[in-house]
Motif scaffolding. Structure first.
Motif, PDB file in Angstrom:
ATOM      1  N   ASP A  65       0.867  -1.178   0.000  1.00 14.13           N
ATOM      2  CA  ASP A  65       0.000   0.000   0.000  1.00 14.13           C
ATOM      3  C   ASP A  65       0.909   1.235   0.000  1.00 14.13           C
ATOM      4  O   ASP A  65       1.438   1.621   1.040  1.00 14.13           O
ATOM      5  CB  ASP A  65      -0.898  -0.053   1.245  1.00 14.13           C
ATOM      6  N   ALA A  66       1.076   1.808  -1.172  1.00 16.48           N
ATOM      7  CA  ALA A  66       2.028   2.921  -1.326  1.00 16.48           C
ATOM      8  C   ALA A  66       1.697   4.068  -0.381  1.00 16.48           C
ATOM      9  O   ALA A  66       2.590   4.651   0.250  1.00 16.48           O
ATOM     10  CB  ALA A  66       2.025   3.410  -2.773  1.00 16.48           C
ATOM     11  N   MET A  67       0.404   4.387  -0.276  1.00 24.24           N
ATOM     12  CA  MET A  67       0.023   5.521   0.573  1.00 24.24           C
ATOM     13  C   MET A  67       0.383   5.247   2.031  1.00 24.24           C
ATOM     14  O   MET A  67       0.817   6.136   2.751  1.00 24.24           O
ATOM     15  CB  MET A  67      -1.473   5.803   0.413  1.00 24.24           C
ATOM     16  N   LYS A  68       0.238   3.986   2.448  1.00 21.43           N
ATOM     17  CA  LYS A  68       0.585   3.637   3.830  1.00 21.43           C
ATOM     18  C   LYS A  68       2.084   3.883   4.086  1.00 21.43           C
ATOM     19  O   LYS A  68       2.461   4.480   5.093  1.00 21.43           O
ATOM     20  CB  LYS A  68       0.214   2.172   4.103  1.00 21.43           C
ATOM     21  N   TRP A  69       2.919   3.453   3.150  1.00 20.30           N
ATOM     22  CA  TRP A  69       4.369   3.658   3.302  1.00 20.30           C
ATOM     23  C   TRP A  69       4.695   5.142   3.348  1.00 20.30           C
ATOM     24  O   TRP A  69       5.494   5.600   4.179  1.00 20.30           O
ATOM     25  CB  TRP A  69       5.127   3.013   2.129  1.00 20.30           C
ATOM     26  N   VAL A  70       4.102   5.889   2.428  1.00 23.36           N
ATOM     27  CA  VAL A  70       4.405   7.320   2.348  1.00 23.36           C
ATOM     28  C   VAL A  70       3.952   8.026   3.622  1.00 23.36           C
ATOM     29  O   VAL A  70       4.645   8.907   4.135  1.00 23.36           O
ATOM     30  CB  VAL A  70       3.772   7.932   1.074  1.00 23.36           C
ATOM     31  N   LYS A  71       2.817   7.598   4.161  1.00 27.82           N
ATOM     32  CA  LYS A  71       2.341   8.231   5.398  1.00 27.82           C
ATOM     33  C   LYS A  71       3.214   7.862   6.595  1.00 27.82           C
ATOM     34  O   LYS A  71       3.399   8.674   7.508  1.00 27.82           O
ATOM     35  CB  LYS A  71       0.877   7.875   5.644  1.00 27.82           C
ATOM     36  N   ILE A  72       3.767   6.676   6.588  1.00 27.75           N
ATOM     37  CA  ILE A  72       4.702   6.299   7.659  1.00 27.75           C
ATOM     38  C   ILE A  72       5.931   7.215   7.600  1.00 27.75           C
ATOM     39  O   ILE A  72       6.395   7.735   8.624  1.00 27.75           O
ATOM     40  CB  ILE A  72       5.116   4.806   7.534  1.00 27.75           C
ATOM     41  N   CYS A 120       3.635   9.836  -3.299  1.00 24.97           N
ATOM     42  CA  CYS A 120       4.620  10.867  -2.927  1.00 24.97           C
ATOM     43  C   CYS A 120       4.178  12.233  -3.436  1.00 24.97           C
ATOM     44  O   CYS A 120       4.284  13.236  -2.730  1.00 24.97           O
ATOM     45  CB  CYS A 120       6.000  10.528  -3.496  1.00 24.97           C
ATOM     46  N   LYS A 121       3.685  12.257  -4.648  1.00 27.53           N
ATOM     47  CA  LYS A 121       3.231  13.524  -5.234  1.00 27.53           C
ATOM     48  C   LYS A 121       2.118  14.110  -4.374  1.00 27.53           C
ATOM     49  O   LYS A 121       2.109  15.284  -4.036  1.00 27.53           O
ATOM     50  CB  LYS A 121       2.746  13.272  -6.667  1.00 27.53           C
ATOM     51  N   LYS A 122       1.180  13.242  -4.011  1.00 25.74           N
ATOM     52  CA  LYS A 122       0.036  13.689  -3.222  1.00 25.74           C
ATOM     53  C   LYS A 122       0.462  14.223  -1.849  1.00 25.74           C
ATOM     54  O   LYS A 122      -0.066  15.223  -1.364  1.00 25.74           O
ATOM     55  CB  LYS A 122      -0.921  12.498  -3.040  1.00 25.74           C
ATOM     56  N   GLU A 123       1.428  13.567  -1.233  1.00 18.78           N
ATOM     57  CA  GLU A 123       1.836  13.942   0.125  1.00 18.78           C
ATOM     58  C   GLU A 123       3.021  14.908   0.159  1.00 18.78           C
ATOM     59  O   GLU A 123       3.506  15.268   1.238  1.00 18.78           O
ATOM     60  CB  GLU A 123       2.177  12.684   0.927  1.00 18.78           C
TER      61      GLU A 123
END
Ligand code: JFZ
Length: 323
Positions: A65-72, A120-123
């Motif tokens: 889950d890419a978003m999960k990694w980026v949020k971590i 990454c772009k989103k965050e």
């Protein structure tokens, strides 16, 4: 000071991600625990390419889950992510048009690098790629491991360089603006200074603002721990150490959270949150960046001890207005 270096010199903290097929054996080969770094298992256990290839068919990281990694990463106060597009095992973590030794030829019909680029772009984090020059799988790479019995063509190395460039072109064309190309595995006899210069120029020609680390050049930091000369490359990469007085040019200390980069099921030697925060403060106060590694599993999950520590580090970075 080069404008393209600005974000890097202000970043202070990034997430290193070592993720590849080596997460499948996770430090074990034929029932035996193989000591050392998880991502070196092919080398440490002297596994032949044809014995290693079945890991490709087993790899199916359904929980990725890419978003999960980026949020971590973001939650810890990190500003960039540097993931292994290809480590020494040679396996591409994106569906590449160059050959079949990549994730496009697994049961996992997704592109984790694309998904990470979008997250990454989103965050608001920079996406960076670690790309190994050394390649234990490609038939044209030289020198060969001693136990690899495939026939050798002594003139094949330039073909390997063409393959590597074609892959890098995909990575620098199809994933939006890339922060860093983080080279490694540059220390073998086949890689020389002129090739380093050529590869550096090639990368900048594809994306003028991309930052390239010093390991693009054969003369720089290698396993022998020779001091880096930084003749080519935008910044220095001290490994697992913090230079006592910083360095007179941009730098980034990369470090593991336990004793391995790629996931190793038997490595439980986690650094404490206190140590991680101390390292971050020490590095930031000396003007460097801290590139702290996680090694996700073959299911696509960052190990819980890493998630817990990064959440705690995040409490500190938030309370202290970031590093
Ligand atoms: C390299 C890789 O071999 C390793 O798997 C990992 O990706 C790491 C970040 O980089 O390992 C090195 C490279 C340089 C030194 C030590 C290990 N060095 O100069 O001491």
């Amino acid at each position: 000071k080069a404008a393209r270096m600005k974000w890097f010199e202000e970043a202070r903290f990034g997430m290193f991600i070592h993720w590849g097929l080596y997460s499948v054996p996770a430090g074990y080969w034929k029932g035996r625990m193989i000591p050392g770094a998880g991502e070196w298992i092919m080398h440490e256990a002297k596994i032949k390419p044809e014995e290693y290839e079945p890991f490709r068919d087993q790899f199916n990281p359904v929980n990725f889950d890419a978003m999960k990694w980026v949020k971590i990463a973001k939650g810890a106060g990190m500003k960039y992510i540097a993931i292994t597009s290809k480590h020494h095992e040679g396996f591409g973590m994106w569906p590449s048009a160059q050959g079949d030794w990549n994730i496009g030829h697994t049961r996992f019909h997704r592109d984790p690098l694309k998904e990470l680029a979008a997250a990454c772009k989103k965050e608001g984090l920079k996406l960076c790629f670690y790309h190994s020059i050394m390649d234990w799988h490609h038939p044209d790479y030289l020198p060969r491991r001693a136990w690899d019995t495939r026939p050798v063509d002594p003139t094949s190395f330039p073909r390997y360089v063409q393959y590597m460039k074609a892959q890098l072109k995909e990575l620098l064309t199809n994933y939006g603006p890339i922060g860093i190309i983080w080279f490694d595995g540059q220390w073998e006899s086949t890689w020389n200074h002129d090739e380093g210069i050529d590869l550096y120029r090639y990368i900048r020609s594809l994306q003028p603002n991309v930052i390239v680390n010093d390991r693009v050049d054969s003369g720089n930091l290698g396993p022998s721990k020779t001091p880096f000369t930084r003749s080519v490359g935008d910044y220095g990469t001290p490994e697992q150490t913090i230079p006592a007085n910083g360095l007179p040019y941009p730098w980034e200390t990369c470090m593991t959270m336990n004793d391995t980069w790629g996931f190793h099921a038997a490595d439980h030697n986690w650094k404490s949150t206190e140590t991680l925060v101390r390292n971050l403060i020490d590095i930031a106060s000396k003007g460097g960046n801290y590139l702290l590694n996680v090694g996700p599993t073959s299911l696509g999950e960052i190990p819980d001890p890493s998630i817990e520590r990064l959440a705690e580090v995040g409490k500190w970075t938030k309370a202290n207005g970031e590093a």
